[in-house]
Design a protein around this motif. Sequence first.
Motif, mmCIF file in Angstrom:
data_model
loop_
_atom_site.group_PDB
_atom_site.id
_atom_site.type_symbol
_atom_site.label_atom_id
_atom_site.label_comp_id
_atom_site.label_asym_id
_atom_site.label_seq_id
_atom_site.Cartn_x
_atom_site.Cartn_y
_atom_site.Cartn_z
ATOM 1 N N ARG A 255 0.830 -1.200 0.000
ATOM 2 C CA ARG A 255 0.000 0.000 0.000
ATOM 3 C C ARG A 255 0.867 1.253 0.000
ATOM 4 N NH1 ARG A 255 -4.211 -1.096 4.737
ATOM 5 N NH2 ARG A 255 -4.599 1.116 4.502
ATOM 6 N N THR A 267 -2.628 -5.559 -7.500
ATOM 7 C CA THR A 267 -2.959 -5.831 -6.101
ATOM 8 C C THR A 267 -3.284 -4.529 -5.384
ATOM 9 O OG1 THR A 267 -1.165 -7.398 -6.272
ATOM 10 C CG2 THR A 267 -2.204 -7.191 -4.127
ATOM 11 N N GLN A 271 -6.888 -3.711 -3.778
ATOM 12 C CA GLN A 271 -7.058 -3.438 -2.345
ATOM 13 C C GLN A 271 -7.652 -2.057 -2.127
ATOM 14 O OE1 GLN A 271 -3.235 -4.023 -0.599
ATOM 15 N NE2 GLN A 271 -3.487 -6.243 -0.428
ATOM 16 N N ARG A 275 -11.269 -1.256 -0.430
ATOM 17 C CA ARG A 275 -11.405 -0.381 0.744
ATOM 18 C C ARG A 275 -12.382 0.750 0.483
ATOM 19 N NH1 ARG A 275 -6.157 -0.577 1.170
ATOM 20 N NH2 ARG A 275 -5.878 1.490 0.261
#
Length: 332
Positions: A255, A267, A271, A275
């Motif tokens: 992240r 990825t 993600q 979120r």
Amino acid sequence: MVDVLESSLLGSSPQFAHVLAQIRRIAKFDVTVLIGGETGTGKELGARAVHYLSARAAQPFVPVNCGALADSLVESELFGHERGAFTDARHAAPGLISEAEGGTLFLDEVDTLSLKAQAALLRFLQDRTYRRVGGTQTRHTNVRLIAASNANLEELVKTRHFRRDLLYRLKVMPLVMPPLRERGGDVIQLAQIFLERLNRDYQGHTPVKQFHPDLLAALKRYSWPGNIRELEHFIQREYLMCEGAVLNAELPQDRSAPPDGEERYNTVFKQAKARVIADFERSYVASLMTRARGNISRAARLAGQDRSAFSKLVHKYRLASEPEQEQDSADH
Ligand SMILES: Nc1ncnc2c1ncn2[C@@H]1O[C@H](COP(=O)(O)OP(=O)(O)OP(=O)(O)O)[C@@H](O)[C@H]1O
Ligand SMILES: [Mg+2]
């Protein structure tokens, strides 16, 4: 009087100071405002600040989540309806515009209105008059309108999902809430303030905590797609999970690190998307539940969903009963 801006909209970076100055100025003039900005950047807080700094402060601020209104109900929710106007209309209802009389109507997620609802809103904005659904009397109103959206409305105009004429009517005064990653030192300032609040709230229950320098560095590097809401939830969650006095939670590597290949990029994207969707879903369900005063069946009807599917969402986000449950939920 406590300054509504300084007590609610935190941050002192030059980028944000500029926004605060705009808010103070905009509040003085009784014009329609369109607030843009990514999810979690403070659009609703900004709208409230404009209202409470304006001459209408003593009158109601009425938020309407357009995304939560079933298309068939938009007009009756906004304009009200007469008794018998449609099957369920056992009583006349004045509608949200009437509730906001003298004050401010906040149309949140205005991009989600159907073209039909957009047309009705446009008619209203043109002359500030409306009729209740099933009614004949033309009513005049004195409300200030603030709209917000995290969508790119210009793009939606191009793809014909949003009316150009409505966009112009709304965008008399545009205000853009900047993303957290473009607000320099504000990330750390906000993180420290959120941590101090938690230390106060949980005094005596858990050791007083401070940030590890590594975590501070990671907070600065991370891109915060969910902005301040994500920061606040992240700190709350890590605070509650941390037993010691030093918070050193890791933001997941992928992240905060720059993507170095298609796979990593995918990825990160997935993600971030998950979120943002979870955040959106939660605030959507929460606002429906507020509008339905906690009644799941009514909230499901407003959403145009069946009760059991909707009820699952309510429980997933622990929005079922007391407000304090919501406080406790730090799981997204
Ligand atoms: N400048 C700020 N200072 C302190 N808290 C903030 C600030 N901006 C936003 N927040 C907090 O972040 C959360 C999200 O803010 P808000 O609901 O206003 O965002 P939004 O832009 O309307 O998001 P969305 O597009 O998802 O509806 C709220 O809990 C709010 O209190
Ligand atoms: Mg909002």
